[in-house]
Design a protein around this motif. Structure first.
Motif, PDB file in Angstrom:
ATOM      1  N   ILE A 548       0.215  -1.345   2.472  1.00 55.15           N
ATOM      2  CA  ILE A 548       1.117  -1.408   1.311  1.00 55.15           C
ATOM      3  C   ILE A 548       0.492  -2.252   0.207  1.00 55.15           C
ATOM      4  CG2 ILE A 548       3.419  -2.043   0.490  1.00 55.15           C
ATOM      5  CD1 ILE A 548       3.326   0.338   2.454  1.00 55.15           C
ATOM      6  N   ASN A 549      -0.194  -3.303   0.590  1.00 57.60           N
ATOM      7  CA  ASN A 549      -0.889  -4.158  -0.382  1.00 57.60           C
ATOM      8  C   ASN A 549      -1.906  -3.327  -1.175  1.00 57.60           C
ATOM      9  OD1 ASN A 549      -1.301  -7.314  -0.862  1.00 57.60           O
ATOM     10  ND2 ASN A 549      -3.310  -6.358  -0.975  1.00 57.60           N
ATOM     11  N   LYS A 550      -2.696  -2.533  -0.447  1.00 59.77           N
ATOM     12  CA  LYS A 550      -3.703  -1.674  -1.072  1.00 59.77           C
ATOM     13  C   LYS A 550      -3.049  -0.612  -1.952  1.00 59.77           C
ATOM     14  CE  LYS A 550      -7.627   1.311   0.087  1.00 59.77           C
ATOM     15  NZ  LYS A 550      -8.379   1.971   1.185  1.00 59.77           N
ATOM     16  N   LEU A 551      -1.933  -0.060  -1.477  1.00 57.50           N
ATOM     17  CA  LEU A 551      -1.202   0.979  -2.216  1.00 57.50           C
ATOM     18  C   LEU A 551      -0.740   0.461  -3.579  1.00 57.50           C
ATOM     19  CD1 LEU A 551       0.067   3.902  -1.877  1.00 57.50           C
ATOM     20  CD2 LEU A 551       2.163   2.698  -1.203  1.00 57.50           C
ATOM     21  N   LEU A 552      -0.197  -0.746  -3.612  1.00 55.05           N
ATOM     22  CA  LEU A 552       0.278  -1.328  -4.873  1.00 55.05           C
ATOM     23  C   LEU A 552      -0.890  -1.636  -5.805  1.00 55.05           C
ATOM     24  CD1 LEU A 552       3.124  -3.798  -3.743  1.00 55.05           C
ATOM     25  CD2 LEU A 552       3.311  -1.411  -4.408  1.00 55.05           C
ATOM     26  N   LEU A 553      -1.945  -2.211  -5.255  1.00 62.63           N
ATOM     27  CA  LEU A 553      -3.099  -2.575  -6.083  1.00 62.63           C
ATOM     28  C   LEU A 553      -3.760  -1.342  -6.704  1.00 62.63           C
ATOM     29  CD1 LEU A 553      -4.754  -5.351  -3.878  1.00 62.63           C
ATOM     30  CD2 LEU A 553      -3.660  -5.681  -6.098  1.00 62.63           C
TER      31      LEU A 553
END
Length: 722
Positions: A548-553
């Motif tokens: 999810i962190n990667k998805l937002l970034l």
């Protein structure tokens, strides 16, 4: 207990609630919470960074904040003392702290000379600053948080800290020190605001004070210079506004067009065109020459838009290189001087309501009714966790948990019943409501500032209050347990998975809920409550959070990710980009249930059997002995003896009678026989034992007043409970 000890205890409690924090970051969170509660800042983002250099030119920062309309950048540095007593910080020490913070601005935020890793939140701030923030900023505030004692706080030489370019810049730079004394003032009462005129205006301000023959309040008329209003708003912002009016105006800071036009084109006519302000104070202290020295507990109850518009219109003009001559602008003010009395808050609220009757502010917006929060607090005392056999404490007002713990008969017993890491407050509730337990999944609201999302939540209080039951409360606590688990596994500081924890956690829960919603299902928070957690491996949780962190970034990080996450269209974009199949491996380990719809509770059982019973039980638990009652009565009596004649007593005969009528001491003060809730109910019953509704309604009003007055007396610094 000294406040130094209290603050260190609160820091230790914060550490026990979040194992990812260190002592300094926990202290920063407590200090920033005080400022957020006081509307001095809208948010606080942890950003611990330290770089040691030769010649003692170190860089250090602990956090930052950007206001809602992106015109004010606040940077924070902490000086935390974990020893047994506070020490003094001299002027040189204070300036050294600010120099370290200023170097971070120059070498990390404005540029990136130290190659801060992209995963660090300061890297995002650097990108955001250079993308557009530096064009919008009109003010920068540098804050020092310390539990030591800062001396000579007002003598900081800006030339020893700032470069000449920043001193001459159109951007206002301010240094703000919150040491142990300032933090104690905020801790005791976030509402009190004393304004020394000489600190904010270089000419005398005079008032006309007619004698009105009333001992409970006085009145005055004043002409307030706009420059004075601009200066105090610059320092205190929304904290100047009476609390209920503030909640209405917090999201409405657009500059009134008529006010702006008058300021730019007819500044000398502003006094004639504007309706003026309605202000309350607790006292006006006068200098020997008759001018005002200090406005004690200054609050604007009508005219908040006038004051904020003067500030924001002037800021806008600076950016556009226009000139507003505030020296020509004056504002009429009617000032009500409310005497020193524990009923002053109620009087102030009534003035606010009546002052705003002709305005667009609805009475519902000004309501101080928080029945919903009171009932949640009641539930937190009634429903034990079935697995741990203790309670989750819902803190309705800041400091409530600490006060009750300090006044409990047996502190260890209290902590066993209400462990410090099982405390939930309004801030947590406002996050959970929009990402996990509300009727809609809206993480873009969960990541807004605490004040903004709480304002939106307050609009739901009435409808949500009607749904409260054991299942409803268990659903809240279950979601809180899951939320805390994700927060802890994401981490903070050097041990974190990334730099956007609050966004990742809110979006993670929301995405799970959104996925389940497609099949009319939800995370079973009641099962999580029953089991006091979920049995999922740390590796599995971290894998999900990293995704999810990667998805937002990848989809939202254009240099302003934090702001992007607050927009509805960003939520829609993430839902369109996510690979939903990647959620399956985690969801299959979670308890799942059909969507629960909590029906409106039409019975008055909760109010009748729980809320008022717990209020009475709480009062009796605090004053459990004759010695405590004698201390209570003596304090009230001494206050009246010393101050009643000049109308400045905190307490009146009515307050003393309330205490005597409830605790029923004997004439020799050797015994008390306090009313229980059951005894009160007997007085509301007919011969058959049935409750007479009219009498019960009167009892509720009486108990609300008893509870309010009792809690006000408990906060008295001179009350000495043995």
């Amino acid at each position: 207990m000294s406040f130094f000890t209290t603050l260190n205890t609160l820091t230790e409690e914060k550490l026990s609630q979040d194992s990812q924090l260190n002592a300094e970051s926990a202290f920063c969170e407590i200090a920033s919470d005080y400022l957020i509660d006081s509307s001095l800042i809208s948010s606080f983002e942890h950003s611990q960074f330290f770089k040691e250099n030769d010649s003692n030119r170190n860089l250090k920062i602990d956090g930052f904040s950007i206001n809602e309309n992106e015109t004010v950048l606040s940077l924070f540095i902490a000086n935390y003392n974990n020893s047994d007593e506070a020490v003094k910080l001299n002027l040189k020490d204070v300036e050294q702290q600010f120099k370290q913070l200023y170097r971070v601005l120059n070498y990390v935020i404005r540029t990136n000379e130290y190659d801060v890793p992209k995963a660090n939140v300061l890297s995002a701030l650097n990108a955001e600053y250079n993308v557009g923030l530096k064009k919008n900023i009109v003010k920068m505030d540098f804050y020092l948080f310390t539990n030591n004692i800062a001396v000579n706080k007002k003598e900081i030489d800006v030339a020893r800290v700032l470069s000449k370019g920043d001193i001459d810049s159109a951007v206002d730079c301010n240094f703000r020190i919150y040491d142990i004394k300032e933090l104690e003032r905020l801790h005791k009462s976030n509402q009190k605001l004393d304004i020394d005129v000489k600190d904010y205006y270089d000419k005398p301000i005079n008032v006309l004070k007619p004698e009105i023959g009333n001992s409970s309040y006085g009145t005055a008329i004043a002409i307030l210079p706009a420059q004075f209003l601009y200066n105090i708003y610059s320092d205190f912002g929304g904290r100047l506004l009476e609390s209920n009016v503030r909640s209405f105006l917090s999201a409405r800071i657009k500059v009134n067009k008529g006010i702006k036009d008058s300021l730019l084109n007819r500044p000398e006519m502003f006094l004639a065109y504007n309706n003026g302000l309605c202000v309350t104070v607790s006292e006006i202290i006068i200098n020997e020459d008759g001018s005002v020295k200090t406005f004690k507990n200054f609050q604007i109850v009508n005219g908040g838009q006038t004051t904020s518009s003067i500030f924001f219109a002037t800021q806008e003009a600076k950016k556009l290189k226009l000139n507003i001559d505030l020296s020509k602008v004056n504002v009429m003010a009617k000032i009500t001087e409310i005497r020193r009395n524990i009923d002053s808050i109620k009087i102030q609220e009534n003035i606010a309501k009546n002052s705003n009757l002709q305005n667009a502010v609805k009475q519902s917006d000004l309501s101080s009714n928080e029945e919903y929060l009171i009932n949640l607090h009641t539930c937190s005392k009634k429903f034990r966790n079935p697995s741990s056999n203790n309670y989750y404490y819902f803190e309705r007002t800041r400091g409530q948990y600490q006060l009750e713990k300090n006044l409990s008969k047996n502190e260890n017993y209290f902590l066993n019943l209400f462990p410090v890491n099982q405390k939930i407050d309004k801030t947590d509730l406002s996050i959970l409501f929009f990402c996990s337990i509300g009727s809609k999944v809206e993480p873009f609201i969960s990541v807004q500032s605490a004040e903004k999302r709480y304002k939106i939540l307050r609009d739901q209080f009435d409808s949500e209050n009607k749904k409260i039951s054991k299942e409803y409360y268990a659903n809240i606590i279950g979601s809180f347990i899951f939320y805390k688990l994700l927060k802890t596994k994401y981490g903070i500081g050097n041990n974190a998975l990334g730099r956007i924890r609050k966004n990742v956690v809110a979006y993670s829960i929301s995405l799970i809920q959104e996925y389940l919603l497609k099949s009319n299902k939800s995370i079973d928070f009641q099962t999580i409550w029953n089991n006091h957690g979920v049995d999922i491996s740390e590796i599995k949780i971290k894998e999900f959070l990293i995704y999810i962190n990667k998805l937002l970034l990848e989809n939202l990080d254009d240099g302003r990710l934090d702001e992007a996450c607050k927009k509805k269209e960003s939520w829609e974009r993430i839902k369109a980009k996510i690979d939903w199949i990647k959620l399956d491996s985690l969801i299959e380990l979670l308890p799942i249930c059909e969507i629960k719809k909590f029906k409106k509770n039409t019975s008055n059982g909760l109010n009748l059997d729980n809320k008022y019973k717990l209020m009475v039980d709480e009062i009796n638990m605090m004053v459990f002995s004759i010695s405590r009652y004698v201390a209570l009565q003596t304090r009230i009596q001494n206050e009246m003896d010393n101050y009643r004649k000049d109308g400045m007593s905190l307490y009146s005969r009515r307050h003393l009678k309330l205490m005597k009528d409830h605790f029923r001491p004997n004439s020799k003060l050797t015994e008390i026989r306090p009313y229980t809730y059951e005894l009160y109910l007997i007085g509301c019953s007919n011969k058959n034992g049935d409750i007479i509704n009219k009498k019960f309604q009167d009892l509720k009003i009486y108990l609300d007043e008893l509870y309010r007055v009792f809690n006000a007396i408990l906060k008295d610094e001179l009350l000495d409970f043995v």
